[in-house]
Design an enzyme around this catalytic site. Structure first.
Site, PDB file in Angstrom:
ATOM      1  N   TRP A 174      54.379  79.377   7.376  1.00 42.85           N
ATOM      2  CA  TRP A 174      54.814  80.542   6.524  1.00 42.85           C
ATOM      3  C   TRP A 174      54.997  80.116   5.018  1.00 42.85           C
ATOM      4  CZ3 TRP A 174      59.188  83.122   9.557  1.00 42.85           C
ATOM      5  CH2 TRP A 174      58.666  83.811  11.027  1.00 42.85           C
TER       6      TRP A 174
ATOM      7  N   ASP B 148      64.159  76.643  15.467  1.00 42.27           N
ATOM      8  CA  ASP B 148      63.820  77.997  15.413  1.00 42.27           C
ATOM      9  C   ASP B 148      62.267  77.860  14.997  1.00 42.27           C
ATOM     10  OD1 ASP B 148      66.060  79.282  15.784  1.00 42.27           O
ATOM     11  OD2 ASP B 148      66.335  79.896  13.943  1.00 42.27           O
TER      12      ASP B 148
ATOM     13  N   HIS C  31      63.835  78.033  19.655  1.00 45.03           N
ATOM     14  CA  HIS C  31      64.018  79.594  19.836  1.00 45.03           C
ATOM     15  C   HIS C  31      62.622  80.094  19.351  1.00 45.03           C
ATOM     16  CE1 HIS C  31      64.743  83.798  19.393  1.00 45.03           C
ATOM     17  NE2 HIS C  31      64.452  83.492  18.110  1.00 45.03           N
TER      18      HIS C  31
ATOM     19  N   HIS D 239      65.940  94.852  16.941  1.00 43.57           N
ATOM     20  CA  HIS D 239      65.159  95.694  15.910  1.00 43.57           C
ATOM     21  C   HIS D 239      65.441  97.351  16.192  1.00 43.57           C
ATOM     22  CE1 HIS D 239      63.514  91.975  14.636  1.00 43.57           C
ATOM     23  NE2 HIS D 239      63.088  91.913  15.754  1.00 43.57           N
TER      24      HIS D 239
END
Length: 337
Positions: A150, A188, A220, A273
């Site tokens: 990212w 994560d 996760h 969400h």
């Protein structure tokens, strides 16, 4: 050492189907306003920290009252999960805004030089939470593969090298957390299945991050097509895989039937969400389905991701449904020989 034996070794006596949340919790409106004021130079760092501490205490008390077995600090001092760590590491800077999902944006980090861990990033907040909780508190660190995936890389020769460098430096953060007393550490890695051919990078990085550290490690992952990296996913050197698969279209009973799951499984049973609040009956059905994947001694219960996008009221209601459903399933299991 089995996973249950490891938990006992670490002094953790958890019930069947341990309940927790993934990490992030909603920031109360006054804290959101304070963070905006701080960004504009209208509030001091000390005042922001004081408000963050107050919000953290609120969520610690709320999680305890709801009945979760393992608490989190709520990550109320963080904005984005990657940018927060990038901002604290030397060799990384924050670039412009990019869309994460929906109407959520984050400042995409740029690797501009050798990555270097300078000082503890989350340890103080974990210690604050632990000091104000009578239950175990899970520490949470963004993993090196996701940090690499990212971010823009303007320094290292390739993605593997960047991932290795991030793993070496983030290990110092994980080691500091373990030294401070953290026994449950979640890494994560939502980007795990982004490029299946690169899964070996993530496996090597997680091994560098955790090897030799005395803690129970949870990895996760969410937003992923995990079937594309299964069963190789089981090679991750972690005790527990936290996967958002309860509402997946994939038949995981069939997948696990071909290649049995060999770790503890945290299964996401809440859709974070949507504003819709699940009923305890709906959540119990998801838990019962997950029990067909792994035995009762290996299943943990959580939302499918962090709850930071929900309101305080929505997150509270969803977590109440989670603990109510888990209590029902536990009662039924206790009555089963």
């Amino acid at each position: 050492m089995t996973d249950r034996a490891k938990l006992r070794h670490l002094g953790l006596d958890l019930p069947a189907l341990p309940t927790t949340t993934v990490g992030s919790l909603p920031k109360p409106p006054d804290l959101q306003a304070a963070r905006a004021a701080y960004a504009r130079g209208k509030l001091s760092h000390r005042d922001l920290d004081a408000m963050t501490e107050e919000a953290t205490l609120f969520w610690l008390q709320r999680q305890d009252e709801i009945g979760l077995d393992i608490l989190v600090d709520g990550e109320l001092y963080r904005g984005d999960m990657v940018a927060y760590f990038a901002d604290a590491l030397e060799g990384m800077t924050l670039g412009g805004l990019v869309r994460s999902y929906g109407n959520r944006y984050y400042h995409k980090p740029i690797i501009t030089g050798p990555v270097r861990w300078v000082e503890p990033i989350t340890v103080g907040w974990w210690q604050f939470a632990r000091a104000h909780s009578r239950k175990p508190v899970k520490a949470i660190v963004t993993g090196p593969y996701t940090m690499m995936d990212w971010s823009f890389d303007e320094h290292y020769p390739d993605r593997r090298s960047a991932c290795e460098a991030l793993a070496a430096e983030l290990r110092k953060e994980v080691a500091a957390l373990v030294h401070a007393g953290a026994r449950l550490v979640q890494i994560d890695e939502p980007a795990l299945s982004a490029r299946p051919a690169e899964l070996p990078y993530a496996i090597e990085a997680l091994r560098a991050l955790t090897d030799g550290l005395d803690a129970y490690f949870i990895t996760h992952a969410c937003f992923g097509a995990f079937e594309t990296i299964y069963p190789a996913l089981l090679d991750l050197p972690t005790d527990n895989l936290d996967l958002a698969i309860s509402q997946s279209a994939v038949d995981w009973i069939e997948v696990f039937g071909r290649h049995p799951f060999t770790k503890d499984l945290s299964v996401g049973v809440l859709d974070v969400h949507t504003h819709r609040i699940e009923s305890p009956e709906q959540v119990a059905t998801r838990i019962e389905h997950a029990l067909r994947l792994v035995g009762r001694d290996h299943l943990w219960i959580s939302p499918d991701c962090g709850l930071k996008t929900r309101t305080v009221e929505e997150a509270t209601a969803k977590l109440r449904a989670l603990t109510a459903a888990t209590a029902r399933v536990r009662e039924a299991l206790a009555a089963t020989p």
